[in-house]
Design a protein around this motif. Structure first.
Motif, PDB file in Angstrom:
ATOM      1  N   THR A   1       0.907  -1.298   0.136  1.00 61.04           N
ATOM      2  CA  THR A   1       0.146   0.025   0.206  1.00 61.04           C
ATOM      3  C   THR A   1       0.888   1.189  -0.073  1.00 61.04           C
ATOM      4  N   ILE A   2       1.742   1.358   1.016  1.00 63.48           N
ATOM      5  CA  ILE A   2       2.724   2.494   1.048  1.00 63.48           C
ATOM      6  C   ILE A   2       3.431   2.582  -0.464  1.00 63.48           C
ATOM      7  N   LYS A   3       3.813   1.754  -1.241  1.00 64.20           N
ATOM      8  CA  LYS A   3       4.365   1.732  -2.296  1.00 64.20           C
ATOM      9  C   LYS A   3       3.602   1.962  -3.556  1.00 64.20           C
TER      10      LYS A   3
ATOM     11  N   VAL B   1      -2.020 -10.083  -6.230  1.00 64.95           N
ATOM     12  CA  VAL B   1      -0.694 -10.948  -5.774  1.00 64.95           C
ATOM     13  C   VAL B   1      -0.074  -9.928  -4.670  1.00 64.95           C
ATOM     14  N   ALA B   2       0.112  -8.623  -4.920  1.00 71.12           N
ATOM     15  CA  ALA B   2       0.883  -7.859  -3.984  1.00 71.12           C
ATOM     16  C   ALA B   2       0.453  -8.037  -2.491  1.00 71.12           C
ATOM     17  N   GLY B   3       1.159  -8.266  -1.495  1.00 66.64           N
ATOM     18  CA  GLY B   3       0.969  -8.364  -0.272  1.00 66.64           C
ATOM     19  C   GLY B   3       0.184  -9.753   0.137  1.00 66.64           C
ATOM     20  N   ASP B   4      -0.241 -10.532  -0.707  1.00 69.52           N
ATOM     21  CA  ASP B   4      -1.111 -11.740  -0.473  1.00 69.52           C
ATOM     22  C   ASP B   4      -0.632 -12.759  -1.204  1.00 69.52           C
ATOM     23  N   ALA B   5       0.667 -12.970  -1.434  1.00 69.32           N
ATOM     24  CA  ALA B   5       1.267 -13.995  -2.514  1.00 69.32           C
ATOM     25  C   ALA B   5       1.060 -15.648  -1.616  1.00 69.32           C
ATOM     26  N   ASP B   6       0.936 -16.483  -2.522  1.00 63.25           N
ATOM     27  CA  ASP B   6       0.627 -17.992  -2.127  1.00 63.25           C
ATOM     28  C   ASP B   6       1.891 -18.486  -2.357  1.00 63.25           C
ATOM     29  N   CYS B   7       2.682 -17.903  -3.626  1.00 57.13           N
ATOM     30  CA  CYS B   7       4.016 -18.551  -4.163  1.00 57.13           C
ATOM     31  C   CYS B   7       4.968 -17.500  -4.323  1.00 57.13           C
TER      32      CYS B   7
END
Length: 300
Positions: free
Chosen positions: A227-229, A235-241
């Motif tokens: 969020t800051i960036k 995907v950002a902040g919540d990756a599974d892989c």
């Protein structure tokens, strides 16, 4: 969707027992993990190694040696070769590394005449599933042990391997972060270029998952950083892989998670005829048991 490593065990039980063959199973962690997996009802185990050593370890650890099938082979490389031979003979569904070194284990798997490689030119790689206390779900990561510096073709194969593992864990549309030093597109950084190309392939349906990259590690796994960036996307902040640019990045993450973050994990080699358990010789009995469960769940 499986969110804890313990849930893998329950999923395997629903599929039925698999047959494990452990190469050079002369150590307490390997024998203990195989015994634990047998007691949980997920495998039957064959131990290839020095029979007297195995009996001595079982006696010391209070494990009933009679539950195992033991195949005598006191030499380290010969034991790895024999374990592979048993798999090829249809006597096992999963290979496991015991006390033998990784190079000897891999040599047996990669043997052109007697190994476990399918026809053609498959890519042999490695997948780890982490349960990190600080993360809200399981985290599946790419190779930390087999391919030092994957080329583009290998990276595509590696990406598909983590996706397949995620789907095995019940994640229908995995979120894959292609890790690089920065989330900015920099043509001077090869990992950024490869990440952008693989993400583009996914956008065009050539890879069946949500893939984003390049992404730095912080924005891949931390919503606040993303969020800051001002990074958007699923995907950002919540990756599974996480797909690493090379073995150095992946291996440092692996050791940092286990030693600093006290993560638990399961790990295996993929791309061979059967799943092959590959954890460090220093990994705990529990880690090796989880690795057996992951391999069992991944069996076709």
């Amino acid at each position: 969707m499986i969110r804890k490593l313990d849930e893998i065990i329950e999923a395997v039980k629903a599929k039925g027992k698999r047959r494990l063959v452990a190469a050079y199973a002369n150590d307490s962690h390997t024998i203990g993990a195989a015994s634990m997996a047998m007691d949980l009802g997920i495998v039957e185990a064959t131990l290839v190694g020095d029979e007297q050593t195995i009996k001595d370890v079982c006696a010391k650890e209070g494990i009933d040696v009679n539950k195992f099938r033991i195949v005598q082979e006191a030499n380290e490389q010969a034991a790895a070769n024999k374990a592979v031979e048993l798999i090829n003979a249809g006597e096992g569904d999963i290979l496991m590394k015991g006390l033998c070194s990784t190079d000897k284990y891999m040599r047996a798997i990669l043997n052109k005449e007697k190994g476990l490689m399918p026809a053609g030119k498959p890519v042999l790689s490695h997948v780890t599933v982490f349960e990190v206390p600080a993360y809200h779900k399981l985290l599946i990561t790419s190779d930390v042990a087999v391919i030092p510096a994957p080329d583009f073709k290998q990276k595509v194969a590696i990406t598909n391997y983590v996706i397949n593992t995620a789907k095995t864990l019940g994640i229908d549309n995995p979120k894959v972060a292609m890790i690089a030093p920065t989330e900015q597109m920099s043509v001077g950084i090869p990992s950024c270029v490869d990440a952008a190309l693989i993400a583009a392939m996914a956008n065009r349906g050539q890879i069946k998952a949500l893939v984003d990259g390049p992404l730095a590690l912080d924005v891949a796994i931390d919503k606040e950083s993303a969020t800051i960036k001002k990074l958007k996307g699923e995907v950002a902040g919540d990756a599974d892989c996480l797909v690493w640019p090379n073995i150095e990045a992946g291996n440092v993450f692996y050791k940092s998670c286990t030693k600093f973050a006290k993560a638990e994990l399961a790990a295996m080699v993929v791309g061979a005829k059967v799943p092959c358990v590959l954890s460090s010789r220093g990994d705990s009995t529990k880690t090796k048991m989880y690795s057996i469960a992951l391999a069992a769940l991944s069996c076709k």
